[in-house]
Design a protein around this motif. Structure first.
Motif, short mmCIF file in Angstrom:
data_model
loop_
_atom_site.label_atom_id
_atom_site.label_comp_id
_atom_site.label_asym_id
_atom_site.label_seq_id
_atom_site.Cartn_x
_atom_site.Cartn_y
_atom_site.Cartn_z
N UNK A 47 0.79 -1.32 -0.04
CA UNK A 47 0.00 0.10 -0.03
C UNK A 47 0.83 0.99 -0.13
N UNK A 48 2.07 1.21 0.27
CA UNK A 48 3.13 2.19 0.28
C UNK A 48 4.03 2.50 -1.10
N UNK A 49 3.65 1.57 -2.09
CA UNK A 49 4.34 1.67 -3.22
C UNK A 49 3.76 2.60 -4.14
N UNK A 50 3.62 3.81 -3.81
CA UNK A 50 3.47 4.82 -4.68
C UNK A 50 3.93 6.20 -4.16
N UNK A 51 4.39 6.98 -5.11
CA UNK A 51 5.08 8.13 -4.53
C UNK A 51 4.43 9.01 -3.58
N UNK A 52 3.03 9.17 -3.96
CA UNK A 52 2.33 10.17 -3.50
C UNK A 52 1.52 9.61 -2.11
N UNK A 53 1.96 8.55 -1.46
CA UNK A 53 1.22 8.08 -0.23
C UNK A 53 1.72 8.87 0.83
N UNK A 54 2.94 9.41 0.68
CA UNK A 54 3.48 10.55 1.99
C UNK A 54 2.42 11.51 1.97
N UNK A 55 2.27 11.98 0.81
CA UNK A 55 1.40 12.97 0.90
C UNK A 55 -0.12 12.89 1.35
N UNK A 56 -0.62 11.70 0.97
CA UNK A 56 -1.89 11.13 1.41
C UNK A 56 -1.93 11.08 3.00
N UNK A 57 -0.61 10.50 3.63
CA UNK A 57 -0.67 10.31 4.80
C UNK A 57 -0.69 11.82 5.53
N UNK A 58 -0.25 12.65 5.02
CA UNK A 58 -0.18 14.06 5.42
C UNK A 58 -1.64 14.60 5.76
N UNK A 59 -2.23 14.49 4.33
CA UNK A 59 -3.65 14.92 4.29
C UNK A 59 -4.49 14.33 5.43
N UNK A 60 -4.47 13.09 5.31
CA UNK A 60 -5.54 12.36 6.26
C UNK A 60 -5.05 12.71 7.77
N UNK A 61 -3.75 12.80 8.24
CA UNK A 61 -3.26 13.23 9.62
C UNK A 61 -3.87 14.44 9.80
N UNK A 62 -3.76 15.56 9.15
CA UNK A 62 -4.11 16.98 9.34
C UNK A 62 -5.40 17.42 8.52
N UNK A 63 -6.04 16.62 8.11
CA UNK A 63 -7.32 16.56 7.53
C UNK A 63 -7.25 17.98 6.25
N UNK A 64 -6.41 17.88 5.40
CA UNK A 64 -6.04 18.60 4.17
C UNK A 64 -6.90 18.00 3.02
N UNK A 65 -7.85 18.90 2.45
CA UNK A 65 -8.35 18.49 1.16
C UNK A 65 -8.28 19.32 0.22
N UNK A 66 -7.49 20.05 -0.10
CA UNK A 66 -7.44 21.13 -1.25
C UNK A 66 -6.55 20.61 -2.18
N UNK A 67 -6.23 21.13 -3.31
CA UNK A 67 -5.61 20.70 -4.57
C UNK A 67 -4.37 20.11 -4.07
N UNK A 68 -3.92 19.01 -4.83
CA UNK A 68 -2.76 18.46 -4.40
C UNK A 68 -1.87 17.97 -5.91
N UNK A 69 -0.40 17.82 -5.86
CA UNK A 69 0.38 17.43 -6.68
C UNK A 69 1.52 16.85 -6.36
#
Length: 209
Positions: A117-139
């Motif tokens: 489940x962590x074999x995607x480069x953007x997973x770190x970004x997803x984990x930060x968004x989940x932890x801090x409830x960030x739902x804006x645009x991302x890349x």
């Protein structure tokens, strides 16, 4: 109105052989044992999911926690008001290698879903968004070196054109046990001019040093 870098967190090892990491923030610099459990305790995190993550995501969460510590970072913002732009050079290669170890032995073949489940480069970004409830645009951008100008341009575009109110922007890399992370929190300027750090490629490069 000028866009500024209101907070930052830089995590790096001076050398791959070093047993400590250097953490630099708005509040100063410190050297911490690079054992992730030790860093977790040092930071004072209370997030059990941390121990299920790959190391890249762990360092991303640690940097984000330092970024926001003692700072009213949402300031009335909605979750969708905050964007996130991250980059690195190797994607999730460190985790990909670990996953490959679970499938390259024909006799002990057992693919690990916990690693997969962590074999995607953007997973770190997803984990930060989940932890801090960030739902804006991302890349998430892949680049051989820190793409300071591209990061600055994307963040400026979100703030000036897309009407984001804040953006987490930076570099999140982890290879061979070596973290190389810079997270910044960019906003519209609410500080006196003399106290503000302008969002620019030059400032990003300076903070990355």
């Amino acid at each position: 109105m000028t866009n500024i870098i209101s907070r930052f967190c830089r995590i790096k090892k001076v050398s791959s052989a070093d047993t400590h990491i250097v953490i630099r923030t708005n509040d100063g610099e410190e050297s911490v044992d690079s054992d992730l459990t030790s860093v977790y305790k040092h930071v004072g995190l209370d997030y059990p999911k941390f121990f299920k993550m790959d190391d890249l995501s762990k360092y991303g969460i640690l940097a984000a926690d330092y970024l926001f510590k003692g700072y009213n970072w949402k300031q009335g913002y909605e979750d969708t008001d905050i964007g996130i732009i991250l980059s690195n050079a190797s994607g999730s290669l460190d985790t990909d290698v670990e996953f490959n170890k679970t499938i390259n032995n024909k006799e002990l073949f057992f693919p690990s879903p916990a690693i997969f489940v962590y074999t995607l480069s953007n997973i770190v970004m997803g984990e930060i968004c989940i932890r801090y409830k960030i739902k804006g645009e991302n890349i998430f951008l892949l680049s051989e070196t820190l793409p300071a100008e591209q990061l600055a341009n994307y963040a400026t575009h979100l703030l000036d054109v897309k009407n984001a109110r804040a953006v987490i922007v930076g570099w999140a890399e982890y290879r061979h046990g070596v973290p190389d992370v810079l997270l910044m929190y960019a906003e519209k300027n609410t500080l006196p001019a003399k106290d503000a750090t302008e969002l620019s490629s030059m400032q990003i490069e300076l903070l990355y040093r």
